[in-house]
Design a protein around this motif. Structure first.
Motif, short mmCIF file in Angstrom:
data_model
loop_
_atom_site.label_atom_id
_atom_site.label_comp_id
_atom_site.label_asym_id
_atom_site.label_seq_id
_atom_site.Cartn_x
_atom_site.Cartn_y
_atom_site.Cartn_z
N THR A 25 29.42 -55.38 119.39
CA THR A 25 30.57 -54.50 120.20
C THR A 25 31.38 -54.82 118.48
O THR A 25 31.13 -55.61 117.92
CB THR A 25 31.20 -55.64 120.90
N VAL A 26 32.68 -54.36 118.58
CA VAL A 26 33.29 -54.35 116.88
C VAL A 26 34.43 -54.21 116.92
O VAL A 26 35.26 -53.46 118.02
CB VAL A 26 32.57 -53.47 115.97
N GLN A 27 34.86 -55.29 116.03
CA GLN A 27 36.60 -56.08 115.84
C GLN A 27 37.18 -54.76 115.45
O GLN A 27 37.20 -54.57 114.27
CB GLN A 27 36.92 -56.38 115.80
N ARG A 28 38.47 -54.08 115.68
CA ARG A 28 38.94 -53.47 115.71
C ARG A 28 40.82 -53.65 116.05
O ARG A 28 41.11 -53.70 116.97
CB ARG A 28 38.72 -51.77 116.18
N TRP A 29 41.87 -52.95 114.78
CA TRP A 29 42.81 -53.30 115.45
C TRP A 29 43.45 -51.76 116.09
O TRP A 29 42.77 -51.00 116.04
CB TRP A 29 43.80 -53.50 113.60
N GLN A 30 44.41 -52.33 117.06
CA GLN A 30 45.49 -51.47 118.09
C GLN A 30 46.33 -51.80 117.92
O GLN A 30 46.86 -53.30 118.46
CB GLN A 30 43.91 -52.03 119.51
N LYS A 31 47.27 -51.43 117.43
CA LYS A 31 48.48 -51.52 118.42
C LYS A 31 49.11 -50.87 119.76
O LYS A 31 48.97 -49.69 120.02
CB LYS A 31 49.32 -51.07 117.33
N THR A 32 49.77 -51.76 120.30
CA THR A 32 50.26 -50.88 122.15
C THR A 32 51.34 -51.02 122.36
O THR A 32 52.33 -52.05 121.65
CB THR A 32 49.53 -52.17 122.91
N GLY A 33 52.35 -49.63 121.86
CA GLY A 33 53.95 -49.55 121.91
C GLY A 33 54.64 -49.32 120.95
O GLY A 33 54.03 -49.53 120.16
N ASP A 34 55.22 -50.88 121.27
CA ASP A 34 56.48 -51.32 120.05
C ASP A 34 55.93 -52.37 119.77
O ASP A 34 56.51 -53.19 118.64
CB ASP A 34 57.65 -51.46 120.35
N GLY A 35 54.53 -53.56 120.84
CA GLY A 35 54.25 -54.66 120.05
C GLY A 35 52.99 -54.15 118.85
O GLY A 35 52.81 -53.30 117.72
N PRO A 36 52.74 -55.45 118.78
CA PRO A 36 52.57 -56.07 116.69
C PRO A 36 51.34 -55.96 117.29
O PRO A 36 50.21 -55.49 118.11
CB PRO A 36 52.18 -57.25 117.56
N HIS A 37 50.42 -55.32 116.90
CA HIS A 37 48.78 -54.65 116.13
C HIS A 37 47.98 -56.32 116.73
O HIS A 37 48.34 -57.52 116.55
CB HIS A 37 48.11 -54.80 115.04
N HIS A 38 47.24 -55.55 117.83
CA HIS A 38 46.08 -56.84 117.84
C HIS A 38 44.74 -56.53 117.29
O HIS A 38 44.20 -55.59 117.81
CB HIS A 38 46.85 -57.63 119.11
N HIS A 39 43.74 -57.55 117.87
CA HIS A 39 42.15 -57.00 117.91
C HIS A 39 41.92 -56.99 119.83
O HIS A 39 42.15 -57.13 120.65
CB HIS A 39 41.03 -58.04 117.57
N ILE A 40 41.08 -55.88 119.11
CA ILE A 40 40.51 -55.65 120.77
C ILE A 40 38.84 -55.39 120.49
O ILE A 40 38.36 -54.75 119.05
CB ILE A 40 40.66 -54.07 120.87
N SER A 41 37.83 -55.28 121.08
CA SER A 41 36.49 -55.12 121.23
C SER A 41 35.98 -53.39 121.68
O SER A 41 36.47 -53.03 122.56
CB SER A 41 35.84 -56.05 121.65
N ILE A 42 34.81 -53.07 120.74
CA ILE A 42 34.52 -51.80 121.41
C ILE A 42 33.37 -51.97 120.88
O ILE A 42 32.35 -52.30 120.14
CB ILE A 42 35.51 -51.09 120.43
N PRO A 43 33.08 -51.49 122.17
CA PRO A 43 31.30 -51.24 122.35
C PRO A 43 30.89 -50.08 121.22
O PRO A 43 31.52 -49.28 120.47
CB PRO A 43 31.35 -50.65 123.29
N ARG A 44 29.48 -50.60 120.79
CA ARG A 44 29.06 -50.55 118.98
C ARG A 44 27.58 -49.84 119.46
O ARG A 44 27.12 -50.71 119.56
CB ARG A 44 29.16 -50.76 117.91
N PRO A 45 27.12 -47.99 118.62
CA PRO A 45 25.77 -48.14 120.08
C PRO A 45 25.01 -49.00 118.87
O PRO A 45 24.78 -50.08 118.12
CB PRO A 45 25.45 -46.78 119.43
N THR A 46 23.66 -49.39 118.80
CA THR A 46 22.30 -49.75 118.66
C THR A 46 22.37 -49.61 117.47
O THR A 46 22.44 -50.18 116.21
CB THR A 46 21.39 -50.49 119.68
N THR A 47 22.04 -47.77 117.23
CA THR A 47 21.29 -47.76 115.88
C THR A 47 22.59 -47.86 114.88
O THR A 47 21.89 -48.14 113.82
CB THR A 47 21.63 -46.13 116.45
N VAL A 48 23.82 -48.10 115.40
CA VAL A 48 25.15 -47.97 114.56
C VAL A 48 24.50 -49.82 113.60
O VAL A 48 25.00 -49.63 112.82
CB VAL A 48 26.34 -47.84 114.48
#
Length: 550
Positions: A382-405
């Motif tokens: 997995t890799v961490q990415r910033w995401q903003k939900t609605g009008d709230g603050p940005h927060h980290h989410i875990s995104i699956p990442r391929p083994t090749t990457v």
């Protein structure tokens, strides 16, 4: 085939192609299938005869199947069928620094001497003397005295000294009566002598070069004749001193030159856009294992494309062994090459730019597409990415990442790491003679590889390695024959000549205890106190100085 997304809503248009075995494809009428992706997901699937997978949505065969037999994108939680078998790593030698450098923590000068060894120095001296004689016959005006390996070593040391103490022009190192004067260079070599050697440095026999020049326009003409002898020596030494670990990379390297020659290349995406293009095989730590200078269309081309021939030529099984994994960028990635490497016992992974070659596609900030013959699609990374939900603050989410990457990012940077290290304190100086540019680059390769070996040896000894600048300073001082801190000649500081015998009787002083000279094998009454070897100390035969400078 697989597709992985970061969760950003997108429309993915699948190409109207069917993958028959993971690499080859069959074209079908140009229809598009549009898929909506609404949430973070990893979708995967493999196509191939072995597992019975079919083609992409939109193909005629898909439309002919019943709904329950049509293929679909899988999630990261579902098993990945058809995972490649793990390669058996069987290198020719134990990976790492090779004997005798793997014993202890050798000093910089000793490591460097295994790249520019006695044979390389002798080759340079012989051909440089011949070339200077030829230039004098043509009427060129400069003073010349035949150069010997000891002085050639000092000349290379001065190049490394200049790379650390970087001044705009060569003559600035010999300026006098100025607050910007540098006192040391004058004590090591005169300005005119340095410029004479630099202007006449030659790596091939001038007579043979003239014979080769007469063949221009024919198939027998060798574009690299002027640099090939020394370049092949350095290539052999690079391979013999170090055995890479399993992950290696192939990429291009540009060496800038303003010389007017037919083999000069232009690469828009490189920081150095005009120059000589080297194809480089490098280890993950930046060690340059092998390289080829590109000269245009080859007489020995296989007809399978330049990228195929380059990688196939650099992946030498006789030197490497088998089970190595090579990482490439989209210039080299092709079904033909990857199949060939697999048959040779090598794994391969790389990016590609042709959407028809879809194997793993990951929707990150931008689309990332890779091919691999040895990695599973997804193994839980997995890799961490910033995401903003609605009008709230940005927060980290875990995104699956391929083994090749993950694996590509970890190991592909070997050539880039090598380029960055070579660019630090490079000996490169502007010149109109392109063979001199190649010679300077070979010195850079040797110095950088020496530093990498130093770091590995220090790691094995569990001691702190030098920084790159400290290493190059010590190396330059060693080649110049001085102490780095005092600037004094090492011979006068560390070694003293003493009589071979302490016989006091006057009649026996001349013959008592005489020894054979280590260099000229003549009888001598002198020896080195520290080295305990016989050495001549005569006005016309100073073997003592010659021995210690070497």
């Amino acid at each position: 085939m697989s597709k992985m997304t970061t969760g950003r809503p997108s429309r993915v248009i699948r190409p109207p192609l069917r993958f028959t075995d993971g690499f080859e494809e069959e074209e079908t009428p140009c229809e598009e299938s549009v898929v909506e992706e609404e949430s973070p997901s990893v979708t995967q699937g493999r196509s191939g005869r072995s597992n019975g997978a079919g083609g992409d949505a939109g193909t005629s065969r898909d439309r002919s199947r019943s709904p329950q037999h049509q293929e679909r994108w899988k999630t990261e939680a579902e098993p990945d069928y058809g995972v490649p078998q793990k390669l058996r790593f069987n290198p020719r030698r134990t990976p790492g620094v090779q004997p005798p450098l793997n014993i202890g923590n050798p000093p910089p000068g000793e490591i460097f001497s295994h790249f520019f060894d006695a044979a390389a120095l002798l080759l340079l001296c012989q051909n440089t003397n011949k070339y200077s004689a030829k230039n004098l016959e043509k009427g060129r005006r400069f003073h010349w005295k035949e150069i010997q390996p000891e002085e050639m070593t000092k000349f290379i040391g001065m190049l490394l000294y200049m790379s650390v103490l970087d001044l705009p022009k060569i003559r600035d190192f010999w300026r006098t009566q100025s607050i910007f004067s540098v006192p040391f260079p004058t004590t090591a070599i005169t300005r005119d002598r340095f410029r004479a050697v630099l202007g006449n440095i030659h790596m091939s026999d001038p007579a043979q070069s003239e014979e080769n020049d007469a063949k221009k326009g024919t198939d027998e003409y060798d574009h690299l004749h002027r640099v090939r002898p020394l370049m092949e020596m350095i290539q052999i030494n690079c391979k013999s001193i170090y055995q890479p670990r399993q992950h290696i990379a192939v990429d291009e390297r540009m060496v800038g030159t303003k010389a007017r020659l037919g083999i000069k290349q232009y690469m828009k995406a490189k920081p150095t856009k005009w120059g000589l293009k080297f194809f480089v095989l490098a280890a993950a730590n930046g060690y340059t294992l092998d390289f080829k200078l590109y000269t245009g269309k080859s007489k020995t081309a296989t007809g399978k494309g330049l990228s195929f021939d380059v990688v196939d030529g650099l992946m030498d099984r006789g030197y490497l062994g088998s089970g190595y994994i090579v990482y490439t960028d989209n210039f080299y990635t092709s079904p033909l090459l990857y199949r060939h490497l697999s048959q040779e016992g090598f794994g391969a992974c790389g990016t590609y730019r042709d959407r028809d070659l879809l194997f793993v596609k990951w929707m990150d900030t931008r689309e990332v597409s890779l091919c691999s013959t040895i990695h599973p699609v997804y193994s839980g990374d997995t890799v961490q990415r910033w995401q903003k939900t609605g009008d709230g603050p940005h927060h980290h989410i875990s995104i699956p990442r391929p083994t090749t990457v993950t694996e590509y990012n970890r190991y592909m940077g070997g050539v880039d790491t090598s380029d960055q290290m070579i660019g630090t304190n490079s000996v490169h100086r502007k010149t109109r003679r392109w063979p001199t540019t190649v010679f300077q680059h070979l010195v850079d390769i040797a110095a950088t590889n020496s530093f990498i070996i130093h770091k590995e040896c220090a790691s094995l000894q569990q001691v702190r390695p030098m920084t790159r600048q400290q290493f190059q300073e010590e190396l330059a001082a060693h080649l110049l024959g001085v102490d780095n801190r005092s600037g004094l000649q090492k011979t006068s500081y560390h070694h003293l000549p003493v009589p071979t015998s302490d016989e006091q009787t006057k009649s026996k002083r001349a013959t008592g205890g005489r020894r054979r000279c280590k260099l000229c094998q003549r009888s001598t009454a002198w020896q080195c106190e520290d080295c305990a070897v016989g050495l001549c100390l005569q006005p016309d035969r100073n073997c003592f100085r010659q021995y210690h400078c070497k």
